[in-house]
Design an enzyme around this catalytic site. Structure first.
Site, PDB file in Angstrom:
ATOM      1  N   SER A  15      59.581 -63.149  73.285  1.00  0.00           N
ATOM      2  CA  SER A  15      59.382 -61.904  72.529  1.00  0.00           C
ATOM      3  C   SER A  15      58.899 -62.195  71.103  1.00  0.00           C
ATOM      4  O   SER A  15      58.119 -61.414  70.543  1.00  0.00           O
ATOM      5  CB  SER A  15      60.654 -61.050  72.523  1.00  0.00           C
ATOM      6  OG  SER A  15      61.650 -61.611  71.719  1.00  0.00           O
ATOM      7  N   ASN A  16      59.333 -63.294  70.514  1.00  0.00           N
ATOM      8  CA  ASN A  16      58.800 -63.649  69.184  1.00  0.00           C
ATOM      9  C   ASN A  16      57.332 -64.033  69.273  1.00  0.00           C
ATOM     10  O   ASN A  16      56.535 -63.691  68.391  1.00  0.00           O
ATOM     11  CB  ASN A  16      59.629 -64.770  68.563  1.00  0.00           C
ATOM     12  CG  ASN A  16      60.865 -64.240  67.876  1.00  0.00           C
ATOM     13  OD1 ASN A  16      60.770 -63.576  66.849  1.00  0.00           O
ATOM     14  ND2 ASN A  16      62.036 -64.497  68.459  1.00  0.00           N
ATOM     15  N   ARG A  68      61.023 -87.941  76.399  1.00  0.00           N
ATOM     16  CA  ARG A  68      60.676 -86.728  75.653  1.00  0.00           C
ATOM     17  C   ARG A  68      59.412 -86.924  74.833  1.00  0.00           C
ATOM     18  O   ARG A  68      58.610 -86.010  74.653  1.00  0.00           O
ATOM     19  CB  ARG A  68      61.842 -86.326  74.742  1.00  0.00           C
ATOM     20  CG  ARG A  68      62.989 -85.736  75.558  1.00  0.00           C
ATOM     21  CD  ARG A  68      64.313 -85.861  74.840  1.00  0.00           C
ATOM     22  NE  ARG A  68      64.322 -85.188  73.569  1.00  0.00           N
ATOM     23  CZ  ARG A  68      64.938 -85.626  72.476  1.00  0.00           C
ATOM     24  NH1 ARG A  68      65.618 -86.748  72.484  1.00  0.00           N
ATOM     25  NH2 ARG A  68      64.884 -84.948  71.361  1.00  0.00           N
ATOM     26  N   ARG A  94      64.161 -76.962  73.131  1.00  0.00           N
ATOM     27  CA  ARG A  94      64.318 -78.390  73.344  1.00  0.00           C
ATOM     28  C   ARG A  94      64.214 -79.071  71.984  1.00  0.00           C
ATOM     29  O   ARG A  94      63.269 -78.781  71.219  1.00  0.00           O
ATOM     30  CB  ARG A  94      63.209 -78.906  74.256  1.00  0.00           C
ATOM     31  CG  ARG A  94      63.542 -80.244  74.843  1.00  0.00           C
ATOM     32  CD  ARG A  94      62.499 -80.746  75.807  1.00  0.00           C
ATOM     33  NE  ARG A  94      63.079 -81.734  76.702  1.00  0.00           N
ATOM     34  CZ  ARG A  94      62.406 -82.686  77.297  1.00  0.00           C
ATOM     35  NH1 ARG A  94      61.096 -82.780  77.130  1.00  0.00           N
ATOM     36  NH2 ARG A  94      63.015 -83.545  78.072  1.00  0.00           N
ATOM     37  N   LEU A  96      63.185 -81.577  69.307  1.00  0.00           N
ATOM     38  CA  LEU A  96      61.967 -82.381  69.218  1.00  0.00           C
ATOM     39  C   LEU A  96      62.286 -83.808  68.793  1.00  0.00           C
ATOM     40  O   LEU A  96      63.256 -84.055  68.067  1.00  0.00           O
ATOM     41  CB  LEU A  96      61.006 -81.762  68.203  1.00  0.00           C
ATOM     42  CG  LEU A  96      60.526 -80.350  68.524  1.00  0.00           C
ATOM     43  CD1 LEU A  96      59.620 -79.843  67.409  1.00  0.00           C
ATOM     44  CD2 LEU A  96      59.801 -80.297  69.859  1.00  0.00           C
ATOM     45  N   HIS A 112      65.092 -69.091  63.873  1.00  0.00           N
ATOM     46  CA  HIS A 112      66.447 -69.380  64.334  1.00  0.00           C
ATOM     47  C   HIS A 112      67.322 -68.149  64.078  1.00  0.00           C
ATOM     48  O   HIS A 112      67.262 -67.564  62.990  1.00  0.00           O
ATOM     49  CB  HIS A 112      67.000 -70.594  63.577  1.00  0.00           C
ATOM     50  CG  HIS A 112      68.352 -70.999  64.042  1.00  0.00           C
ATOM     51  ND1 HIS A 112      68.554 -71.682  65.225  1.00  0.00           N
ATOM     52  CD2 HIS A 112      69.576 -70.797  63.514  1.00  0.00           C
ATOM     53  CE1 HIS A 112      69.855 -71.888  65.393  1.00  0.00           C
ATOM     54  NE2 HIS A 112      70.495 -71.365  64.372  1.00  0.00           N
ATOM     55  N   THR A 144      61.886 -79.987  60.444  1.00  0.00           N
ATOM     56  CA  THR A 144      62.059 -81.375  60.023  1.00  0.00           C
ATOM     57  C   THR A 144      62.890 -82.083  61.091  1.00  0.00           C
ATOM     58  O   THR A 144      63.272 -81.470  62.088  1.00  0.00           O
ATOM     59  CB  THR A 144      62.767 -81.446  58.653  1.00  0.00           C
ATOM     60  OG1 THR A 144      64.002 -80.728  58.752  1.00  0.00           O
ATOM     61  CG2 THR A 144      61.918 -80.856  57.541  1.00  0.00           C
ATOM     62  N   ASP A 148      67.312 -77.590  62.928  1.00  0.00           N
ATOM     63  CA  ASP A 148      67.497 -76.343  62.159  1.00  0.00           C
ATOM     64  C   ASP A 148      67.815 -76.612  60.685  1.00  0.00           C
ATOM     65  O   ASP A 148      68.562 -75.855  60.048  1.00  0.00           O
ATOM     66  CB  ASP A 148      68.609 -75.474  62.795  1.00  0.00           C
ATOM     67  CG  ASP A 148      68.292 -75.107  64.239  1.00  0.00           C
ATOM     68  OD1 ASP A 148      67.113 -74.915  64.556  1.00  0.00           O
ATOM     69  OD2 ASP A 148      69.240 -75.017  65.047  1.00  0.00           O
ATOM     70  N   GLU A 177      63.815 -60.465  63.673  1.00  0.00           N
ATOM     71  CA  GLU A 177      63.020 -61.681  63.945  1.00  0.00           C
ATOM     72  C   GLU A 177      61.548 -61.316  64.106  1.00  0.00           C
ATOM     73  O   GLU A 177      60.653 -61.994  63.598  1.00  0.00           O
ATOM     74  CB  GLU A 177      63.515 -62.381  65.215  1.00  0.00           C
ATOM     75  CG  GLU A 177      64.895 -62.992  65.088  1.00  0.00           C
ATOM     76  CD  GLU A 177      65.311 -63.786  66.318  1.00  0.00           C
ATOM     77  OE1 GLU A 177      64.476 -64.509  66.883  1.00  0.00           O
ATOM     78  OE2 GLU A 177      66.485 -63.678  66.720  1.00  0.00           O
TER      79      GLU A 177
HETATM   80  C1  GAR Z   1      65.249 -65.919  69.638  1.00  0.00           C
HETATM   81  O1  GAR Z   1      66.377 -65.181  69.257  1.00  0.00           O
HETATM   82  C2  GAR Z   1      65.105 -67.145  68.756  1.00  0.00           C
HETATM   83  O2  GAR Z   1      65.477 -66.926  67.427  1.00  0.00           O
HETATM   84  C3  GAR Z   1      66.048 -68.099  69.432  1.00  0.00           C
HETATM   85  O3  GAR Z   1      65.875 -67.893  70.806  1.00  0.00           O
HETATM   86  C4  GAR Z   1      65.462 -66.555  71.023  1.00  0.00           C
HETATM   87  C5  GAR Z   1      64.179 -66.609  71.803  1.00  0.00           C
HETATM   88  O4  GAR Z   1      63.787 -65.321  72.174  1.00  0.00           O
HETATM   89  N1  GAR Z   1      65.775 -69.458  69.051  1.00  0.00           N
HETATM   90  C6  GAR Z   1      66.691 -70.392  68.945  1.00  0.00           C
HETATM   91  O5  GAR Z   1      67.873 -70.205  69.191  1.00  0.00           O
HETATM   92  C7  GAR Z   1      66.166 -71.735  68.506  1.00  0.00           C
HETATM   93  N2  GAR Z   1      67.236 -72.562  68.078  1.00  0.00           N
HETATM   94  P1  GAR Z   1      62.278 -65.038  72.548  1.00  0.00           P
HETATM   95  O6  GAR Z   1      61.882 -66.049  73.641  1.00  0.00           O
HETATM   96  O7  GAR Z   1      62.301 -63.643  73.103  1.00  0.00           O
HETATM   97  O8  GAR Z   1      61.447 -65.173  71.313  1.00  0.00           O
END
Ligand code: GAR
Length: 196
Positions: A15-16, A68, A94, A96, A112, A144, A148, A177
């Site tokens: 969704s992001n 990886r 995942r 990095l 995040h 980095t 996070d 977000e």
């Molecule tokens: C989002 O809430 C994003 O902030 C989080 O996963 C979700 C993904 O949703 N990311 C993390 O937790 C990264 N550590 P999305 O696939 O709908 O964008």
């Protein structure tokens, strides 16, 4: 105006990623989404990206076993092939290796779902509730080597309401977000010319 080319890495619904694609449609948006890659072939976001006319495919992490870095070398090659100047992690679940982080230092961002430095890692919403916090939110930061931990580019805050559970809180933060990520990415690409 020539737009900065961004590659988006996803693992799930995306969704992001969709919010970035939508924002990039505006004539005055300084970035375009050049490519979407997933580490998982069943990521729902791949279909969403393709439906929006964006090249999108999976580089299945399973094909690389525990290596990886070998997986990331394929991601990196695909991003370069698509002429990306920036990488946006959008629910890329995942951790990095230093290889990819160093290859894109200063040009790779992540979103995040917490007010970093609070609650890096997983289960951020439940951890904020368990702590009795009055507010939660989301953070866009440069990637980095520490998980996070990179420099913060932007945050959005959401009040925690009585009766909130992790799901309700996650949904309200997700709305933020989707606003924050395009704005923070636009600001970054305007400050910092891409060099590859
Ligand atoms: C989002 O809430 C994003 O902030 C989080 O996963 C979700 C993904 O949703 N990311 C993390 O937790 C990264 N550590 P999305 O696939 O709908 O964008």
């Amino acid at each position: 105006m020539s737009k900065a080319k961004v590659g988006v890495l996803i693992s799930g619904r995306g969704s992001n990623m969709a919010a970035l694609i939508e924002a990039a449609k505006a004539d005055d948006c300084p970035f375009e989404i050049a490519l979407v890659l997933s580490n998982k072939p069943d990521a729902g976001g791949l279909e969403t990206a393709r439906a929006a006319g964006i090249e999108a495919w999976a580089i299945d992490q399973k094909l690389f076993g525990k290596d990886r870095e070998a997986h990331e070398r394929e991601l990196d090659a695909a991003l370069r092939q698509a002429d990306c100047g920036y990488v946006a992690l959008a629910g890329y679940m995942r951790v990095l290796t230093p290889f990819l982080v160093r290859a894109w230092a200063g040009r790779m961002v992540n979103i995040h779902p917490s007010l970093l430095p609070k609650y890096p890692g997983l289960d951020t919403h439940q951890r904020a509730l368990n702590a009795g916090d009055a507010e939660a939110g989301c953070t866009v930061h440069l990637v980095t080597e520490g998980v996070d931990e990179g420099p913060i580019l932007g945050q959005a805050r959401v009040p925690i309401r009585t009766g909130d559970d992790a799901h309700a809180l996650a949904e309200r933060i997700l709305v933020e977000e989707h606003r924050l990520y395009p704005a923070a990415l636009a600001e970054l690409v305007q400050q910092k010319p891409a060099s590859s």
